[in-house]
Design a protein around this motif. Structure first.
Motif, PDB file in Angstrom:
ATOM      1  N   LYS A  35       0.817  -1.208   0.000  1.00  0.00           N
ATOM      2  CA  LYS A  35       0.000   0.000   0.000  1.00  0.00           C
ATOM      3  C   LYS A  35       0.853   1.262   0.000  1.00  0.00           C
ATOM      4  O   LYS A  35       1.966   1.269   0.501  1.00  0.00           O
ATOM      5  N   PRO A  64      -4.145   9.212  -1.005  1.00  0.00           N
ATOM      6  CA  PRO A  64      -5.601   9.168  -1.131  1.00  0.00           C
ATOM      7  C   PRO A  64      -6.138   7.809  -1.589  1.00  0.00           C
ATOM      8  O   PRO A  64      -7.292   7.489  -1.344  1.00  0.00           O
ATOM      9  N   GLU A  65      -5.281   7.028  -2.254  1.00  0.00           N
ATOM     10  CA  GLU A  65      -5.675   5.701  -2.724  1.00  0.00           C
ATOM     11  C   GLU A  65      -4.595   4.699  -2.339  1.00  0.00           C
ATOM     12  O   GLU A  65      -3.471   5.079  -2.033  1.00  0.00           O
ATOM     13  N   ALA A  66      -4.924   3.423  -2.413  1.00  0.00           N
ATOM     14  CA  ALA A  66      -3.991   2.364  -2.011  1.00  0.00           C
ATOM     15  C   ALA A  66      -2.709   2.337  -2.855  1.00  0.00           C
ATOM     16  O   ALA A  66      -1.661   1.946  -2.372  1.00  0.00           O
ATOM     17  N   ARG A  67      -2.785   2.757  -4.112  1.00  0.00           N
ATOM     18  CA  ARG A  67      -1.612   2.704  -4.986  1.00  0.00           C
ATOM     19  C   ARG A  67      -1.206   4.070  -5.525  1.00  0.00           C
ATOM     20  O   ARG A  67      -0.653   4.180  -6.617  1.00  0.00           O
ATOM     21  N   LEU A  68      -1.493   5.135  -4.753  1.00  0.00           N
ATOM     22  CA  LEU A  68      -1.170   6.482  -5.231  1.00  0.00           C
ATOM     23  C   LEU A  68      -0.704   7.375  -4.084  1.00  0.00           C
ATOM     24  O   LEU A  68      -1.352   7.450  -3.033  1.00  0.00           O
ATOM     25  N   PRO A 105       2.105   7.153  -8.967  1.00  0.00           N
ATOM     26  CA  PRO A 105       1.438   5.854  -8.946  1.00  0.00           C
ATOM     27  C   PRO A 105       2.434   4.783  -8.492  1.00  0.00           C
ATOM     28  O   PRO A 105       3.596   4.789  -8.909  1.00  0.00           O
TER      29      PRO A 105
END
Length: 189
Positions: A35, A64-68, A105
């Motif tokens: 993550k 903000p996201e799992a991969r960002l 990313p």
């Protein structure tokens, strides 16, 4: 009852062992797991107006996201330098600049890369354990010298050494627990 001099040695040893464990935990936070985690960019220094400045002082980093990861610079004029610093940090990240912020990313980790990260984590853990064992050795040496110098009983020496061994076991166990958690985190797809 342990003498005051020996208790001081034990307390100092515990302080050093705790420091080694905290340092290990901090180093682990820099190892990338599956993550996105803002701590991944913590050690990055940016060339900013002629000096090396920590990234956290120049930008807000969020996930903000799992991969960002998103890097929001406080001053947009430093975006290019921030981007360069992230690329040259050796984390295998490719930042994208959209003019206002930097989007990073995180690629999906391959099985091979996961194994490399686990191996790297084990190396960091071993260094922490070596530091803990060195502290034990130094403390035991100090105990022997203090017992001879202060003419203390052999029992107090063995009791103090036993306390040091218990601390060593406790902190070595902590390192193992942290490593196990990190390995699970890395290997979870």
């Amino acid at each position: 009852m342990i003498s005051e001099e020996l208790q001081e040695i034990i307390d100092e040893a515990e302080l050093h062992m705790d420091e080694a464990t905290r340092y290990f935990k901090k180093e682990l936070s820099h190892v990338r797991a599956g993550k996105a985690n803002p701590a991944l960019l913590e050690g990055i220094k940016v060339e900013y107006y002629g000096s090396q400045t920590p990234l956290q002082q120049l930008a807000n980093v969020s996930a903000p996201e799992a991969r960002l990861l998103v890097v929001q610079p406080y001053d947009r004029s430093g975006m290019e330098e921030i981007e360069k610093a992230i690329m040259s940090a050796g984390l295998g990240l490719n930042p994208n600049n959209d003019g206002e912020r930097i989007l990073i990313p995180l690629p999906v980790l391959t099985e091979e890369r996961r194994k490399e990260l686990v191996k790297h984590s084990k190396d960091i853990a071993e260094k922490a354990k070596i530091s803990i064992r060195n502290t034990r050795r130094d403390a035991n040496d100090s105990i022997k010298k203090t017992v001879e110098k202060e003419s203390l009983s052999e029992d107090s020496k063995y009791e103090a050494e036993e306390d040091i061994q218990q601390l060593t076991d406790k902190y070595t166990e902590k390192v193992d627990e942290l490593l196990t958690k990190k390995e699970e985190e890395i290997m979870t797809v």
